[in-house]
Motif scaffolding. Structure first.
Motif, PDB file in Angstrom:
ATOM      1  N   GLN A  84       0.827  -1.205   0.000  1.00  0.00           N
ATOM      2  CA  GLN A  84       0.000   0.000   0.000  1.00  0.00           C
ATOM      3  C   GLN A  84       0.865   1.260   0.000  1.00  0.00           C
ATOM      4  OE1 GLN A  84      -2.466  -0.543   3.432  1.00  0.00           O
ATOM      5  NE2 GLN A  84      -3.902  -1.916   2.390  1.00  0.00           N
ATOM      6  N   ALA A  85       1.944   1.257   0.762  1.00  0.00           N
ATOM      7  CA  ALA A  85       2.837   2.423   0.803  1.00  0.00           C
ATOM      8  C   ALA A  85       3.482   2.645  -0.566  1.00  0.00           C
ATOM      9  CB  ALA A  85       3.905   2.228   1.868  1.00  0.00           C
ATOM     10  N   LYS A  86       3.893   1.572  -1.231  1.00  0.00           N
ATOM     11  CA  LYS A  86       4.499   1.705  -2.554  1.00  0.00           C
ATOM     12  C   LYS A  86       3.497   2.249  -3.567  1.00  0.00           C
ATOM     13  CE  LYS A  86       8.078  -1.771  -2.079  1.00  0.00           C
ATOM     14  NZ  LYS A  86       8.569  -3.071  -2.512  1.00  0.00           N
ATOM     15  N   SER A  87       2.252   1.784  -3.508  1.00  0.00           N
ATOM     16  CA  SER A  87       1.247   2.273  -4.460  1.00  0.00           C
ATOM     17  C   SER A  87       0.943   3.748  -4.199  1.00  0.00           C
ATOM     18  CB  SER A  87      -0.022   1.427  -4.400  1.00  0.00           C
ATOM     19  OG  SER A  87      -0.662   1.588  -3.153  1.00  0.00           O
ATOM     20  N   ARG A  88       0.943   4.165  -2.924  1.00  0.00           N
ATOM     21  CA  ARG A  88       0.742   5.591  -2.625  1.00  0.00           C
ATOM     22  C   ARG A  88       1.896   6.419  -3.170  1.00  0.00           C
ATOM     23  NH1 ARG A  88      -1.203   3.795   2.533  1.00  0.00           N
ATOM     24  NH2 ARG A  88       0.899   4.065   3.375  1.00  0.00           N
ATOM     25  N   ASN A  89       3.131   5.935  -3.003  1.00  0.00           N
ATOM     26  CA  ASN A  89       4.291   6.667  -3.513  1.00  0.00           C
ATOM     27  C   ASN A  89       4.246   6.768  -5.033  1.00  0.00           C
ATOM     28  OD1 ASN A  89       5.308   7.080  -0.975  1.00  0.00           O
ATOM     29  ND2 ASN A  89       6.719   5.335  -1.050  1.00  0.00           N
ATOM     30  N   ARG A  90       3.846   5.686  -5.715  1.00  0.00           N
ATOM     31  CA  ARG A  90       3.746   5.733  -7.175  1.00  0.00           C
ATOM     32  C   ARG A  90       2.693   6.743  -7.617  1.00  0.00           C
ATOM     33  NH1 ARG A  90       3.214  -0.170  -7.441  1.00  0.00           N
ATOM     34  NH2 ARG A  90       5.299  -0.941  -7.083  1.00  0.00           N
ATOM     35  N   ALA A  91       1.557   6.767  -6.920  1.00  0.00           N
ATOM     36  CA  ALA A  91       0.486   7.700  -7.276  1.00  0.00           C
ATOM     37  C   ALA A  91       0.950   9.136  -7.089  1.00  0.00           C
ATOM     38  CB  ALA A  91      -0.753   7.422  -6.427  1.00  0.00           C
ATOM     39  N   GLU A  92       1.679   9.420  -6.009  1.00  0.00           N
ATOM     40  CA  GLU A  92       2.187  10.779  -5.779  1.00  0.00           C
ATOM     41  C   GLU A  92       3.200  11.165  -6.840  1.00  0.00           C
ATOM     42  OE1 GLU A  92       3.702  11.089  -1.821  1.00  0.00           O
ATOM     43  OE2 GLU A  92       1.768  10.573  -0.913  1.00  0.00           O
TER      44      GLU A  92
END
Length: 154
Positions: A84-92
């Motif tokens: 989840q943290a990686k997907s948030r970083n990719r989205a940002e």
């Protein structure tokens, strides 16, 4: 969730490994590789029938012999949080790059000439093998055009 990411997160956690031959290994995961070969420490091995036990300080298990792995639920939760943290970083990062999409395109100018994958010009005057193969009758002549008939002098 991918199995290798799960294994990498499970390092230093206890796990149970059952092999295809029925033996089980309980120990703490030290390391793993991309073929799922694993190293365990403080291992207790149980025989197939369950009546013999061995204690070993460490062991290596080849990934192709593994039937299944049992790991603690806390490791699975850690992997989910990491994903989840990686997907948030990719989205940002994608949101921050959004305005410059035309500048991120490949801006190479097209090459002039008609080149195949080997860097040889093809076509009627290009000298390559542009018509799909060998030229007939010119063996050893390189890229020269076929010779015109020679006039014999008398």
């Amino acid at each position: 969730m991918l199995p290798l990411s799960l294994l990498k997160t499970a390092q230093s956690h206890p796990m149970l490994v059952e092999l295809k031959n029925g033996e089980t290994y309980n120990g703490h995961l030290v390391s793993c590789d991309s073929w799922m070969n694993i190293n365990l420490r403080d291992v207790i091995c149980t025989s197939k029938d369950g009546d013999r036990f061995w204690r070993m300080p460490e062991c290596y298990i080849r990934g192709s012999t593994i039937k299944y792995l049992r790991i603690p639920d806390e490791v699975i939760d850690m992997v989910k949080e990491d994903a989840q943290a990686k997907s948030r970083n990719r989205a940002e990062m994608n949101k921050n790059r959004g305005g410059n999409s035309s500048q991120n395109q490949n801006q190479r100018a097209p090459r002039s000439g008609n080149r195949n994958n080997f860097g040889v010009r093809s076509g009627p005057s290009g000298g390559g093998l542009g018509n799909g193969g060998m030229r007939g009758g010119n063996a050893g002549q390189g890229n020269r055009p076929p010779a015109q008939g020679n006039k014999l002098r008398k």
